[in-house]
Design an enzyme around this catalytic site. Structure first.
Site, PDB file in Angstrom:
ATOM      1  N   TYR A 289      36.160  26.901   1.500  1.00 39.08           N
ATOM      2  CA  TYR A 289      36.743  25.925   0.575  1.00 39.08           C
ATOM      3  C   TYR A 289      36.242  26.180  -0.851  1.00 39.08           C
ATOM      4  O   TYR A 289      35.045  26.093  -1.129  1.00 39.08           O
ATOM      5  CB  TYR A 289      36.372  24.509   1.017  1.00 39.08           C
ATOM      6  CG  TYR A 289      37.195  23.437   0.355  1.00 39.08           C
ATOM      7  CD1 TYR A 289      38.482  23.160   0.798  1.00 39.08           C
ATOM      8  CD2 TYR A 289      36.691  22.710  -0.711  1.00 39.08           C
ATOM      9  CE1 TYR A 289      39.243  22.173   0.194  1.00 39.08           C
ATOM     10  CE2 TYR A 289      37.452  21.718  -1.320  1.00 39.08           C
ATOM     11  CZ  TYR A 289      38.725  21.461  -0.863  1.00 39.08           C
ATOM     12  OH  TYR A 289      39.471  20.486  -1.472  1.00 39.08           O
ATOM     13  N   TYR A 339      46.497  25.373  -4.252  1.00 39.44           N
ATOM     14  CA  TYR A 339      45.634  24.264  -3.858  1.00 39.44           C
ATOM     15  C   TYR A 339      46.416  23.349  -2.937  1.00 39.44           C
ATOM     16  O   TYR A 339      47.083  22.429  -3.389  1.00 39.44           O
ATOM     17  CB  TYR A 339      45.147  23.508  -5.092  1.00 39.44           C
ATOM     18  CG  TYR A 339      44.245  22.329  -4.774  1.00 39.44           C
ATOM     19  CD1 TYR A 339      42.909  22.535  -4.462  1.00 39.44           C
ATOM     20  CD2 TYR A 339      44.729  21.031  -4.793  1.00 39.44           C
ATOM     21  CE1 TYR A 339      42.075  21.470  -4.165  1.00 39.44           C
ATOM     22  CE2 TYR A 339      43.900  19.956  -4.498  1.00 39.44           C
ATOM     23  CZ  TYR A 339      42.577  20.182  -4.190  1.00 39.44           C
ATOM     24  OH  TYR A 339      41.762  19.117  -3.900  1.00 39.44           O
TER      25      TYR A 339
END
Ligand SMILES: [Zn+2]
Lengths: 385, 138
Positions: A289, A339
């Site tokens: 992440y 994203y």
């Protein structure tokens, strides 16, 4: 501890195009990704009986997506209130729901108009009530501002440098250059990184992830059924969610967190590896992440790939490049692909394990790690082919 | 700059005493009456022992910079455009608890790790007084 090793699998993946302006509703994006995931698995979407997602009030509810898909019998429909931390929690919970008998085929998705609609990168609500009465009045309002505080503490503690962060951005951009889905594919140099303007020190623009419209979905089912489906199963070996005590009152609040040079990853490592029955040395490809560059460093340290403090030099050494010891974010990550709140990492891990990653394929990838989260709480999974 | 477009803290049952202290120029933190644990932000129940018996104690107002950021890009611009660059820090008080505030009275780029700071009270608009921190004199 999660103890369903290899009992459930990802059988299908689906995604929309990633863009700055989808021109459609979040519901439509979710439906498109979910239909593609079911089709990829060769499952009639009418046979789906579970659906789960996570959002900040910026998405379509699971029930709405189930309705739009015409699913006749929903046994499990849940929306987690969460950010990137929940990206791997929803898949773990899907396995748990199937183990409990609540559902047999579960769609997990994240859908957002994260650029043209609700922009997470902007301010949170300008209200100062509850926990934000102690943060917002000081102009501490955006996620980049929140997370820069963590990156700075790592720099104080270990001497992590701008060059270390810059090399992470450069590496992921190089990967994105090979990925036709990626929103940012033009390679960048260290000079480009250093010339990139400060948004909130120590973060430059190139330390901060993209804002995207799009949706990602996976179809999960039990391992036995998955073996009869259209694509080879990607097995869920193990996973974990958490972050220890003092996680705060919301994702942003870390006032009581004792050590900002380490994040949630340090707290879930033992459970993650024990549940999967493998360790860091067994990971062939890692989708980490990366809402901001620094979070990659803290997660690799916390999960035990390297010891605390070595993350900056390690990432800058070439170790996380596609041909390095630990290929990281082979799709370009949140920094350069898109994203979709970390769920695009799950899809990339599946592609890698199926050998479907195209020019970015890591040869012989058999075991993959996905992680989700950057501050006090997060989740991770280990997948295999 | 429109001072009042900035977020104004809304006191609640747990924080009213704290904000009242700020108005009087006193930085108040809670200490559990049972186990003596200090805590911030203020709340009703001690996370260590679950007692709801609490004493408010006045902090020295001295502390150190645990971490800090310098905001260059104002969000929203119409509120913070005239303030950038400004510094936000996690301040660790001498007593041990941490709080978020601004470091003022110096160039934001002169802030350093572990820099000693002391509290100074500033108007936050609408009658609210905010604790901020400045480099310790001397
Ligand atoms: Zn107590």
């Amino acid at each position: 501890m999660f103890r369903l090793r290899d009992k459930y699998a990802i059988a299908g993946v689906g995604e929309t195009a990633y863009s700055k302006d989808s021109g459609t509703t979040v519901l439509n994006l979710a439906v498109e990704a979910c239909l593609k995931a079911a089709n990829d698995a060769g499952v009639d979407v009418k046979d789906v009986d579970g659906i789960v997602s996570y959002n900040f009030g910026d998405s379509a509810p699971a029930m709405a997506v189930a309705t739009a898909l015409g699913i006749p019998d929903v046994g499990y429909a849940v929306d987690f209130a969460g950010g990137g931390n929940a990206a791997n929690l929803i898949t773990l919970s899907a396995a748990a729901a199937m183990e409990a008998g609540l559902a047999r085929n579960v769609l997990c998705f994240r859908a957002m108009n994260g650029r043209s609609g609700f922009r997470l990168g902007g301010g949170r609500q300008m209200q100062a009530r509850g926990i934000t009465q102690h943060t917002a009045p000081y102009g501490w309002i955006t996620y980049p501002q929140a997370m820069a505080m963590w990156a700075r503490r790592h720099m104080i503690e270990y001497g992590t440098s701008a060059e270390h962060l810059g090399q992470i951005a450069i590496t992921f951009r190089d990967n994105a250059a090979l990925n036709e889905r990626a929103m940012q594919r033009t390679p960048i140099t260290m000079d480009d990184y250093m010339a990139s303007r400060f948004i909130v020190e120590p973060f430059r623009m190139l330390d901060i992830c993209l804002e995207s419209d799009g949706a990602c979905a996976v179809l999960m089912t039990d391992a036995e059924r998955a073996r009869d489906m259209a694509k080879p199963p990607v097995y869920l070996m193990g996973g974990a969610y958490g972050g220890g005590p003092n996680q705060g009152e919301d994702l942003f609040d870390a006032i009581r967190w004792p050590d900002h040079s380490k994040n949630y990853a340090a707290f879930i490592a033992d459970d993650l590896w024990a549940s999967a029955g493998v360790g860091p040395k067994d990971i062939d490809v890692a989708e980490i992440y990366d809402c901001f560059t620094y979070s990659v460093i803290m997660q690799l340290e916390g999960l035990g790939f390297i010891k605390p403090g070595d993350g900056g030099p390690y990432c800058a050494s070439g170790a996380i490049a596609r041909d390095g010891a630990l290929p990281v974010n082979t799709h370009g990550g949140l920094l350069s692909e898109a994203y979709i709140h970390g769920f695009n990492h799950v899809l990339e891990a599946v592609r890698q394990l199926r050998g479907e990653a195209g020019p970015g394929q890591v040869a012989g990838a058999e075991v993959a790690l996905t992680t989700a989260g950057a501050m006090t709480c997060g989740s991770a999974m280990v997948l295999r082919n | 700059m429109n001072e009042f477009s900035k977020p104004i803290p809304v006191a609640d049952a747990d924080s009213a005493t704290y904000w009242e202290g700020c108005r009087e120029g006193r930085l108040l933190i809670q200490r559990c009456s049972e186990c003596e644990t200090l805590r911030f932000p203020p709340n009703r129940i001690c996370a260590a022992c679950h007692s709801d018996k609490v004493k408010w104690v006045e902090a020295s107002g001295k502390g150190r910079v645990y971490s800090w950021i310098v905001v260059n890009h104002p969000v929203p611009r119409e509120v913070y455009g005239d303030d950038v660059p400004y510094a936000v820090a996690l301040i660790e008080l001498e007593e041990g608890v941490r709080m978020v505030s601004n470091v003022i009275g110096c160039d934001p780029h002169a802030i350093a790790a572990d820099m000693s700071v002391e509290v100074v009270f500033e108007s936050g608009g609408e009658g609210v007084v905010l604790p901020k921190f400045q480099p310790m004199a001397g």
